[in-house]
Design a protein around this motif. Structure first.
Motif, PDB file in Angstrom:
ATOM      1  N   PHE A   1       0.851  -1.186   0.000  1.00 33.58           N
ATOM      2  CA  PHE A   1       0.000   0.000   0.000  1.00 33.58           C
ATOM      3  C   PHE A   1       0.881   1.228   0.000  1.00 33.58           C
ATOM      4  N   PRO A   2       0.671   2.229  -0.766  1.00 34.30           N
ATOM      5  CA  PRO A   2      -0.368   2.351  -1.780  1.00 34.30           C
ATOM      6  C   PRO A   2      -0.110   1.425  -2.963  1.00 34.30           C
ATOM      7  N   GLU A   3      -1.197   0.987  -3.568  1.00 30.65           N
ATOM      8  CA  GLU A   3      -1.117   0.017  -4.650  1.00 30.65           C
ATOM      9  C   GLU A   3      -0.714   0.691  -5.951  1.00 30.65           C
ATOM     10  N   ARG A   4       0.021  -0.064  -6.749  1.00 34.55           N
ATOM     11  CA  ARG A   4       0.326   0.401  -8.099  1.00 34.55           C
ATOM     12  C   ARG A   4      -0.645  -0.254  -9.047  1.00 34.55           C
ATOM     13  N   GLY A   5      -0.787   0.343 -10.198  1.00 33.14           N
ATOM     14  CA  GLY A   5      -1.637  -0.289 -11.200  1.00 33.14           C
ATOM     15  C   GLY A   5      -2.777   0.584 -11.627  1.00 33.14           C
ATOM     16  N   SER A   6      -3.691   0.006 -12.345  1.00 30.75           N
ATOM     17  CA  SER A   6      -4.807   0.759 -12.917  1.00 30.75           C
ATOM     18  C   SER A   6      -6.094   0.538 -12.134  1.00 30.75           C
ATOM     19  N   LYS A   7      -5.999   0.346 -10.844  1.00 33.94           N
ATOM     20  CA  LYS A   7      -7.190   0.129 -10.020  1.00 33.94           C
ATOM     21  C   LYS A   7      -7.854   1.445  -9.618  1.00 33.94           C
ATOM     22  N   ARG A   8      -7.272   2.535 -10.039  1.00 29.99           N
ATOM     23  CA  ARG A   8      -7.804   3.837  -9.660  1.00 29.99           C
ATOM     24  C   ARG A   8      -9.038   4.164 -10.480  1.00 29.99           C
ATOM     25  N   ASP A   9     -10.022   4.715  -9.813  1.00 30.75           N
ATOM     26  CA  ASP A   9     -11.224   5.163 -10.499  1.00 30.75           C
ATOM     27  C   ASP A   9     -10.962   6.525 -11.127  1.00 30.75           C
ATOM     28  N   LYS A  10     -11.581   6.756 -12.260  1.00 29.74           N
ATOM     29  CA  LYS A  10     -11.460   8.046 -12.914  1.00 29.74           C
ATOM     30  C   LYS A  10     -12.304   9.058 -12.148  1.00 29.74           C
ATOM     31  N   ILE A  11     -11.771  10.253 -11.988  1.00 35.95           N
ATOM     32  CA  ILE A  11     -12.491  11.308 -11.279  1.00 35.95           C
ATOM     33  C   ILE A  11     -13.521  11.898 -12.222  1.00 35.95           C
ATOM     34  N   SER A  12     -14.758  11.989 -11.746  1.00 34.31           N
ATOM     35  CA  SER A  12     -15.861  12.467 -12.590  1.00 34.31           C
ATOM     36  C   SER A  12     -15.767  13.975 -12.818  1.00 34.31           C
ATOM     37  N   SER A  13     -16.417  14.423 -13.873  1.00 37.59           N
ATOM     38  CA  SER A  13     -16.465  15.855 -14.188  1.00 37.59           C
ATOM     39  C   SER A  13     -17.128  16.629 -13.059  1.00 37.59           C
ATOM     40  N   LYS A  14     -18.168  16.045 -12.473  1.00 37.52           N
ATOM     41  CA  LYS A  14     -18.868  16.696 -11.360  1.00 37.52           C
ATOM     42  C   LYS A  14     -17.913  16.932 -10.189  1.00 37.52           C
ATOM     43  N   SER A  15     -17.079  15.948  -9.882  1.00 36.78           N
ATOM     44  CA  SER A  15     -16.122  16.093  -8.782  1.00 36.78           C
ATOM     45  C   SER A  15     -15.103  17.187  -9.083  1.00 36.78           C
ATOM     46  N   TRP A  16     -14.648  17.275 -10.329  1.00 38.38           N
ATOM     47  CA  TRP A  16     -13.706  18.335 -10.710  1.00 38.38           C
ATOM     48  C   TRP A  16     -14.361  19.709 -10.568  1.00 38.38           C
ATOM     49  N   ILE A  17     -15.625  19.819 -10.958  1.00 34.89           N
ATOM     50  CA  ILE A  17     -16.338  21.095 -10.864  1.00 34.89           C
ATOM     51  C   ILE A  17     -16.513  21.507  -9.404  1.00 34.89           C
ATOM     52  N   VAL A  18     -16.890  20.553  -8.553  1.00 28.86           N
ATOM     53  CA  VAL A  18     -17.040  20.840  -7.119  1.00 28.86           C
ATOM     54  C   VAL A  18     -15.694  21.259  -6.524  1.00 28.86           C
ATOM     55  N   THR A  19     -14.641  20.567  -6.902  1.00 28.34           N
ATOM     56  CA  THR A  19     -13.303  20.901  -6.410  1.00 28.34           C
ATOM     57  C   THR A  19     -12.905  22.308  -6.841  1.00 28.34           C
ATOM     58  N   LEU A  20     -13.125  22.632  -8.099  1.00 29.75           N
ATOM     59  CA  LEU A  20     -12.803  23.961  -8.611  1.00 29.75           C
ATOM     60  C   LEU A  20     -13.625  25.037  -7.899  1.00 29.75           C
ATOM     61  N   ALA A  21     -14.896  24.773  -7.663  1.00 36.10           N
ATOM     62  CA  ALA A  21     -15.752  25.734  -6.957  1.00 36.10           C
ATOM     63  C   ALA A  21     -15.253  25.959  -5.526  1.00 36.10           C
ATOM     64  N   CYS A  22     -14.857  24.890  -4.848  1.00 36.63           N
ATOM     65  CA  CYS A  22     -14.307  25.021  -3.485  1.00 36.63           C
ATOM     66  C   CYS A  22     -12.999  25.805  -3.497  1.00 36.63           C
TER      67      CYS A  22
END
Length: 127
Positions: free
Chosen positions: A22-43
């Motif tokens: 841990f932390p794991e390597r590889g492609s097990k990561r979920d893609k961050i959604s557009s909604k999450s990016w927008i909320v992050t940018l707004a914050c």
């Protein structure tokens, strides 16, 4: 302080990867959604507006005033490692609780542990 934090962060990451994978390597990561990016940018924009209202300038400009370039760079290097510590507390705190529960949890235990540790320390310093 920064060098000590950098050393222990490195040791923690190497040790946990070697012994706990841990932390794991590889492609097990979920893609961050557009909604999450927008909320992050707004914050982020909200934080910048509140900081501007408080400082009456951009924080980075206000902090640079009256400092040498070395002092300014050292301060921001300190901030970078401080943020790394906060992120590690959240990530590893969440991982510990989920390991104890033996399942993923929607409850932000990492944030709760951060509030109990970092928040407690900050509150203690202010007294």
């Amino acid at each position: 302080m920064v060098f000590m934090w950098a050393f222990f962060i490195g040791v923690l990451l190497l040790f946990s990867r070697k012994h706990y994978h841990f932390p794991e390597r590889g492609s097990k990561r979920d893609k961050i959604s557009s909604k999450s990016w927008i909320v992050t940018l707004a914050c982020f924009i909200g934080c910048k507006i509140m900081t501007f209202i408080d400082w009456h300038t951009l924080k980075i400009v206000g902090e640079a005033q009256g400092k040498t370039i070395f002092q300014f760079c050292a301060q921001y290097l300190y901030y970078i490692f401080e943020v790394m510590l906060v992120i590690l507390i959240i990530i590893y705190g969440q991982k510990v609780i989920e390991s104890l529960l033996q399942k993923e949890s929607p409850i932000p235990f990492g944030g709760i542990i951060l509030a109990m540790t970092w928040g407690l320390f900050i509150s203690y310093q202010e007294e």
